[in-house]
Design an enzyme around this catalytic site. Structure first.
Site, PDB file in Angstrom:
ATOM      1  N   TRP A   1      -2.989  -0.206   0.374  1.00 36.13           N
ATOM      2  CA  TRP A   1      -3.525  -0.456   1.911  1.00 36.13           C
ATOM      3  C   TRP A   1      -2.574  -0.404   3.240  1.00 36.13           C
ATOM      4  O   TRP A   1      -2.946   0.041   4.297  1.00 36.13           O
ATOM      5  CB  TRP A   1      -4.502  -1.725   1.947  1.00 36.13           C
ATOM      6  CG  TRP A   1      -5.056  -1.852   3.348  1.00 36.13           C
ATOM      7  CD1 TRP A   1      -6.377  -1.406   3.583  1.00 36.13           C
ATOM      8  CD2 TRP A   1      -4.409  -2.595   4.384  1.00 36.13           C
ATOM      9  NE1 TRP A   1      -6.537  -1.968   4.917  1.00 36.13           N
ATOM     10  CE2 TRP A   1      -5.839  -2.448   5.202  1.00 36.13           C
ATOM     11  CE3 TRP A   1      -3.524  -3.279   4.842  1.00 36.13           C
ATOM     12  CZ2 TRP A   1      -5.441  -3.416   6.526  1.00 36.13           C
ATOM     13  CZ3 TRP A   1      -3.409  -3.831   5.942  1.00 36.13           C
ATOM     14  CH2 TRP A   1      -4.089  -3.899   6.679  1.00 36.13           C
ATOM     15  N   HIS A   2      -1.535  -0.958   2.663  1.00 35.09           N
ATOM     16  CA  HIS A   2      -0.397  -1.066   3.884  1.00 35.09           C
ATOM     17  C   HIS A   2       0.089   0.040   4.102  1.00 35.09           C
ATOM     18  O   HIS A   2       0.639   0.398   5.290  1.00 35.09           O
ATOM     19  CB  HIS A   2       0.591  -2.181   3.465  1.00 35.09           C
ATOM     20  CG  HIS A   2       0.085  -3.497   3.679  1.00 35.09           C
ATOM     21  ND1 HIS A   2      -0.657  -4.321   2.766  1.00 35.09           N
ATOM     22  CD2 HIS A   2       0.238  -4.273   4.479  1.00 35.09           C
ATOM     23  CE1 HIS A   2      -0.969  -5.407   3.075  1.00 35.09           C
ATOM     24  NE2 HIS A   2      -0.405  -5.549   4.104  1.00 35.09           N
ATOM     25  N   GLY A   3       0.328   1.030   3.136  1.00 33.85           N
ATOM     26  CA  GLY A   3       0.908   2.322   3.602  1.00 33.85           C
ATOM     27  C   GLY A   3       1.063   3.011   2.333  1.00 33.85           C
ATOM     28  O   GLY A   3       1.242   2.560   1.179  1.00 33.85           O
TER      29      GLY A   3
ATOM     30  N   PHE B   1      -1.119   0.436  10.248  1.00 33.52           N
ATOM     31  CA  PHE B   1      -1.932   0.244   8.946  1.00 33.52           C
ATOM     32  C   PHE B   1      -3.449   0.539   9.067  1.00 33.52           C
ATOM     33  O   PHE B   1      -3.839   0.797  10.179  1.00 33.52           O
ATOM     34  CB  PHE B   1      -1.859  -1.164   8.458  1.00 33.52           C
ATOM     35  CG  PHE B   1      -0.364  -1.463   8.128  1.00 33.52           C
ATOM     36  CD1 PHE B   1       0.585  -0.632   7.301  1.00 33.52           C
ATOM     37  CD2 PHE B   1       0.131  -2.589   8.413  1.00 33.52           C
ATOM     38  CE1 PHE B   1       1.968  -0.882   7.295  1.00 33.52           C
ATOM     39  CE2 PHE B   1       1.643  -3.116   8.221  1.00 33.52           C
ATOM     40  CZ  PHE B   1       2.418  -2.182   7.562  1.00 33.52           C
TER      41      PHE B   1
ATOM     42  N   SER C   1      -3.825  -3.431  -2.580  1.00 33.82           N
ATOM     43  CA  SER C   1      -3.206  -4.227  -1.106  1.00 33.82           C
ATOM     44  C   SER C   1      -1.986  -3.374  -0.565  1.00 33.82           C
ATOM     45  O   SER C   1      -1.865  -3.154   0.372  1.00 33.82           O
ATOM     46  CB  SER C   1      -3.164  -5.415  -1.504  1.00 33.82           C
ATOM     47  OG  SER C   1      -2.476  -5.931  -0.326  1.00 33.82           O
TER      48      SER C   1
END
Lengths: 536, 393
Positions: free
Chosen positions: A399-401, A536, A396
Site C-alpha cells: 500500500w505504501h509503495g 501514497f 500494508s
C-alpha cells in the site's frame, strides 16, 4: 492545495464562511463537495476524473448490491454465466447495469483494436469494469458486487501506482529467461498524451471508498442514497489526500444533519491546526533538509551521519504525517466534524503491536478489520495468526509503495511484531524489563526499519546499514539546533506519558507554548514541499 | 498494523500507564486563545520597534542601503524615516542613482550634496537592482514616509531597451526584486511564479512584521532563514558546514551590514570602475520596446501618478543613457522613445530635467556613469534652471 500555503489561507476562510452561511440549507453538502473538488483539482483537474469514477463505482455497486437481498443471502444456483446475455434480469437496475456492462465491453474491445496505443490502459480498465458488472448482474449476489468494487478500485490503484514496478520487474524476468518480449511502460498507455502521474492521495480515497462497500456488504451500515452526500464522504477535503481514512459508519452520519459548531470546536480545531502547522513547518521540514542531504549521497557520509539522519527521518516522517492529520482534524473540527485520532505518540510504544496501535491508526485498523480478521485473525491458532499477520503487513507495505524497499520494511515489521508479541507472553520480559528499555528497543527497531522505507533503492538501503556498522564515525555535521529540537521533543513526549502530564496541561504552559510556536513559525518556518504521505 | 482482536496479556504497560488518550496538551480554550492572540500581537508590534532601539543605525551623509541588503525593504523604510528633516530631498531610482561602480561618496547624490555646500540635503534613496516595475512596488508598500516630501525620481530608458529588460517576453526570467513587482495585475509575462508564491509576496507587503523577519535574515543570517543558515555549506567540495554548531540567535549582535571599505567591486580603485569601451564589447543594437507596449514605462507612469496622489513635490531626472554604446542605426528609435517620454511629462505637467550625454569615457556601461560622470551630472543639474526652480519651490 497544501494546508500550509497562502492559497489555503485564502481558500479556507471562504469555504468556512460559505459553509456557515449555508449550514442550515440543502446547499451545505453541495458546497462542501464543491470545495473538496476545488481543493483536490488544484493539483491537477484531471485527477477529479479518478475520484468521481471511484465515487460513482462504489455508489452504484452498493445500489446494485441492495437488489441482491440482505447480508448473508445466497445467490440462487440458477444464476450464473447463462444470465450474462439475458434480457430479462429480475430488477430494472440490474438490467441497466448489465446493459452498461455489455455496451461498455463492446466499446472497450472496439477501441482496443482500432484506437491508438495510448487508449489501451483505458480500454483495459473499462473492460474489467464492464465484465465485472456483467458478471455481478448475472450472478445477482452481494459477493459478486463486492468483488466488482474491489477489482475495479484496485485495478485503478494498480495502474497508477504499481504498473511501472510490475512491468519493470516482468521485463527484467523476460530478459533473464532469454525472451525478447518487453511490455511497454505504463506512461505510454495514457490516453490523450496525458502525463503519467500518481494522483495525489489515491490510496487514501480508494480505501475510504472501498470501506463503505465492504461495510455495506458485511451489513455494518445502511446504503447512502444521496449521491452528493456519498461523494462528499469520499472527497471531504480535510482528510482527502492523506487521511485519516475515515469509515463510512463514522463520517457519513455526520453529514446527515447540520452539525452544531460550538466555540470549543473552533478553539480546539484552531489548536490542532497550530500544532500540525508547527510540526510540519518548524520540525518536519527542518529535519528533511538534513535527511535529504545525507540520504541523497549515502556513500559520502560517515556512519554517525547516516545513523543521525535515520533518527532524524524517524521524527521527520512522524511530524510530517501526524502534522497533516492534526491540521486535517483541526479543520474538520472547526466545521463541526470529528475525524479519528491517527497518531498517539507512537515512539513511546513498548512493543511493535503497540506501535501499530499508535501509528497511522486509521490505516492499521483498516487492515485489521478488512484483511487480518476476515482472513481468520488469531482464531485459528498461533501459526495461522502469524501467517495472516505476515500477509497483512505485506499488503500494508505494498500500500505504501511499489518498491522492494517497502516490502522489506513490511517484512521487518511483521517479524518484529511476531517477536515482541512472543516476548510479551514471557513473564520475565513482561514484568522485569523496564518500560524505558522496551521503548528504546522498539524505537531502535522502528528506526532501523525506516532505513528501508526512506532509501531510494535496496542497494542504498544496504549501503546505509553497512556503513552505519562498519565505517569510521566522523563529525556528522548535524546542526546543534536540530539535535536540541529532537531532544526537546523526546522529553516532551515522555512528559506526556508521565506523572508530570498535568503540569503540561496548565493554562500558562499552553498559552506560553502556543505563543512560542507562533513566534517560532514566523522566524524559523522553512519553505518545504508536499507532505511525505501524499505519494501514497 | 493493529493485530490484536481482543485485549490480552499483550496490552502494553505504557497504555496501562497512560493518563487518558488525549494526544495533545495544547488544546486551548477560547479565552486562552484570546490571551495568545494578544500576546502574539504585542510581540509582532513590539519586537520591530524594540529592534530599532537595539540596532545601532546612524547613517552617514552619503549612506546608501548596502548591496548585500538590497532586498531589506524594512531597512529601506527605516532609512527613509530616519532622514526626515524638512529640507531633505530623496533621490529615488535604480542602480544608476545607487551608484553601481562607485563608492558611496562618488554617487550622484553625494556630488549634489557637495554642490549644496556640504549640507546633507540629498539622500540616496535608491536600491541596487531596481527597475520601474519593482520601484513602483517599493514606493507603494515601503515608502509611505515619502508622502508629501520632495523627491527626485530617476527615469532610466534602459528598461525599455528590449522585451527581456521590459519583462514582456513570455519566456520565464529570473530577475531582481521579484517580490516587488505586481503579483497579479498587470500580468508580467516573464514572471512565472506559482499562485502561492504570488499570494505570499502580496501578503508579505501588507504585514510589516514579516518584512522585519526578513530584515533579520538578511542582516544576520546571510540572507537565509535560521534553519537554512545552520545547514549552509561553504560552497567547496568536499563541503564543510561553518554554522553547524552555532545557534542562530548568537548572531544577533545588532550590528548592521555595512559597505566593505575598501570595496573591491566599487570605487575608483576597483577593477570594475573603467570605461565601457575598455571591455572590448563595442557598440550594441537594442530592440527597443514601443512606449505603448512597455510594461516598465506603464509602471513608471503609474508611479508618477502615485507620487502625485501622495502630494509629493517631485521632479524627473531623465538619463543619462549612454548613446555612445548604441549602434548608429539604432539611435533614431531611441530618440523617438525619448521624445515620447518627454512629451508625456509635458502633457502631465511633471517637471523634468533631461541630462546631457556624458563623454564616452565617463560611462561604465549602457547607463551607469563612473565617478567623474556623476560629478559632471551633479554640476550640470545644479546649474539647470528647471532644477533650481524646482529646488527653490
Amino acid at each position: 492545495m497544501l494546508f500550509h500555503t497562502w492559497t489555503f489561507l485564502i481558500f479556507f476562510p471562504i469555504v468556512f464562511l460559505g459553509y456557515l452561511a449555508l449550514k442550515k440549507t440543502p446547499l451545505r453538502i453541495p458546497w462542501l463537495l464543491a470545495a473538496s473538488y476545488v481543493f483536490y483539482g488544484w493539483w491537477n483537474p484531471y485527477y477529479l476524473l479518478l475520484i468521481v469514477y471511484s465515487t460513482a463505482l462504489d455508489y452504484y455497486v452498493v445500489a446494485w448490491m441492495e437488489t441482491c437481498g440482505p447480508p448473508g443471502s445466497k445467490p440462487s444456483p440458477d444464476h450464473g454465466w447463462g444470465d450474462l446475455f439475458s434480457f430479462k434480469l429480475p430488477h430494472a437496475s440490474l438490467n441497466a447495469a448489465a446493459w452498461v456492462g455489455r455496451l461498455g465491453l463492446f466499446g472497450s474491445v472496439l477501441l482496443w483494436f482500432v484506437g491508438p496505443l495510448g487508449s489501451r490502459a483505458v480500454c483495459f480498465l473499462s473492460g474489467i469494469l464492464c465484465l465485472t458488472i456483467m458478471f455481478a448482474a448475472a450472478r445477482r449476489s452481494r459477493k459478486a458486487w463486492l468483488w466488482a468494487s474491489m477489482l475495479n478500485n484496485l485495478s485503478l490503484l494498480f495502474y497508477f501506482k504499481y504498473a511501472d514496478f510490475f512491468i519493470e520487474n516482468a521485463n527484467q524476468l523476460f530478459t533473464r529467461m532469454g525472451m525478447s518480449m518487453q511490455w511497454p511502460e505504463a506512461a505510454t498507455l495514457m490516453p490523450f498524451g496525458w502525463e503519467y502521474l500518481l494522483p495525489v492521495g489515491i490510496s487514501f480515497y480508494t480505501f475510504q471508498s472501498m470501506s463503505y462497500t465492504i461495510d455495506y456488504y458485511l451489513g455494518n451500515l445502511a446504503r447512502e442514497k444521496n449521491f452528493l452526500r456519498f461523494a462528499t464522504y469520499v472527497a471531504f477535503f480535510p482528510q482527502l489526500v492523506a487521511g485519516p481514512i475515515e469509515r463510512a459508519s463514522s463520517l457519513l452520519p455526520q453529514f446527515e444533519a447540520a452539525p452544531k459548531i460550538r466555540l470549543k470546536d473552533l478553539s480546539d480545531g484552531a489548536s490542532l491546526f497550530l500544532i500540525g502547522l508547527f510540526k510540519k513547518l518548524a520540525l518536519a521540514n527542518y529535519l528533511s533538509f538534513y535527511v535529504e542531504r545525507v540520504y541523497g549521497m549515502p556513500d559520502e557520509y560517515s556512519g554517525a551521519a547516516l545513523a543521525l539522519a535515520t533518527i532524524a527521518f524517524a521524527w521527520q516522517i512522524y511530524f510530517d504525517f501526524s502534522g497533516y492529520t492534526d491540521m486535517a482534524r483541526g479543520i474538520a473540527l472547526m466545521m463541526g466534524y470529528k475525524l479519528m485520532l491517527n497518531f498517539n505518540r507512537p515512539y513511546l510504544a513498548t512493543s511493535l503491536g503497540d506501535f501499530w496501535s499508535r501509528w497511522h491508526i486509521s490505516l492499521s485498523t483498516w487492515f485489521r478489520d478488512y484483511v487480518y480478521i476476515p482472513l481468520g485473525g488469531n482464531r485459528n491458532g498461533p501459526v495461522k495468526a502469524y501467517l495472516y499477520l505476515g500477509i497483512t503487513f505485506l499488503l500494508s507495505a505494498i500500500w505504501h509503495g511499489a518498491a522492494w524497499t517497502f516490502i522489506v520494511w513490511g517484512v521487518l515489521h511483521a517479524l518484529g511484531t511476531m517477536i515482541t508479541r512472543e516476548l510479551e507472553r514471557k513473564e520475565w520480559y513482561h514484568e522485569r524489563v523496564p518500560i524505558a528499555v522496551k521503548r528504546f528497543l522498539v524505537f531502535g527497531f522502528v528506526t532501523f526499519a525506516w532505513i528501508f522505507f526512506r532509501a531510494e533503492t535496496m542497494q542504498d538501503a544496504w549501503l546505509i546499514v553497512t556503513r552505519i556498522v562498519s565505517s569510521a564515525w566522523s563529525d556528522p555535521a548535524m546542526p546543534a539546533l536540530m539535535l536540541g529540537l529532537i531532544a526537546l521533543i523526546w522529553v516532551y513526549q515522555w512528559l506526556q506519558e508521565s506523572n508530570l502530564r498535568p503540569w503540561t496541561e496548565t493554562a500558562w504552559f499552553k498559552v506560553a507554548g502556543s505563543v512560542f510556536m507562533l513566534i517560532w513559525l514566523c522566524f524559523f518556518s522553512s519553505s518545504g514541499g508536499a507532505f511525505i504521505y501524499f505519494q501514497f | 498494523m493493529t493485530t490484536e482482536t481482543k485485549p490480552s496479556t499483550t496490552l502494553s504497560d505504557s497504555r496501562r500507564r497512560m493518563r487518558g488518550h488525549l494526544p495533545h496538551a495544547f488544546l486551548l480554550t477560547p479565552w486562552q486563545w484570546c490571551t495568545v492572540v494578544i500576546l502574539f500581537l504585542c510581540v509582532v508590534f513590539g519586537l520591530p520597534k524594540g529592534c530599532k532601539s537595539w540596532e545601532t543605525f546612524e547613517p552617514e551623509v552619503n549612506y546608501r542601503v548596502p548591496y548585500e541588503a538590497s532586498q531589506d525593504y524594512w531597512q529601506y523604510e527605516r532609512h527613509l524615516d530616519d532622514r526626515n528633516e524638512s529640507d531633505t530631498i530623496y533621490f529615488v531610482g535604480d542602480s544608476v542613482v545607487w551608484g553601481e561602480y562607485v563608492s558611496p561618496d562618488g554617487t550622484w547624490s553625494a556630488f549634489l550634496n557637495e554642490q549644496s555646500g556640504g549640507k546633507p540635503q540629498f539622500v540616496n534613496q535608491a536600491l541596487n537592482g531596481l527597475y520601474p516595475l519593482a520601484l513602483e512596488g517599493l514606493i507603494t508598500h515601503y515608502a509611505e514616509g515619502l508622502s508629501g516630501r520632495k523627491v527626485m525620481l530617476h527615469c532610466n530608458l534602459l528598461w525599455m531597451s528590449s522585451p527581456q529588460a521590459d519583462l514582456s517576453q513570455a519566456k520565464e526570467q529570473v530577475f531582481n526584486h521579484p517580490t516587488l513587482v505586481p503579483q497579479f495585475r498587470p500580468r508580467i509575462p516573464s514572471y512565472h511564479a506559482d499562485i502561492d508564491t504570488r499570494l505570499g509576496r502580496a501578503i508579505g507587503h501588507r504585514w510589516s512584521f514579516l518584512g522585519w523577519v526578513r530584515h533579520l535574515q538578511i542582516q544576520y543570517w546571510d540572507q537565509k532563514d535560521p534553519y537554512a543558515w545552520t545547514l549552509a555549506d561553504d560552497g567547496k567540495y568536499p563541503p564543510s558546514y561553518p554554522n553547524t554548531y552555532r545557534m542562530p540567535w548568537s548572531e544577533l549582535d545588532f550590528t548592521l551590514l555595512s559597505e566593505p571599505n575598501p570595496d573591491p567591486e566599487r570605487g575608483v580603485d576597483s577593477k570594475r570602475h573603467s570605461p565601457w569601451s575598455t571591455d572590448g564589447i563595442g557598440t550594441q543594437r537594442f530592440d527597443w520596446v514601443e512606449l505603448k507596449d512597455s510594461l516598465q514605462w506603464a509602471a513608471f507612469q503609474r508611479l508618477c501618478k502615485l507620487l502625485q496622489q501622495r502630494n509629493n513635490q517631485f521632479i524627473i531626472i531623465l538619463g543619462p543613457f549612454n548613446k555612445h554604446i548604441m549602434a548608429p542605426e539604432n539611435r533614431t528609435r531611441f530618440e523617438s522613445i525619448e521624445s515620447g517620454v518627454k512629451q508625456w511629462f509635458v502633457s502631465t505637467n511633471i517637471p523634468f530635467v533631461a541630462t546631457e550625454l556624458l563623454d564616452s569615457a565617463l560611462y561604465g556601461d549602457a547607463s551607469h556613469p563612473l565617478t567623474e560622470g556623476y560629478r559632471n551630472l551633479a554640476v550640470e543639474l545644479w546649474n539647470d534652471p528647471n532644477f533650481t526652480d524646482w529646488l527653490s519651490q
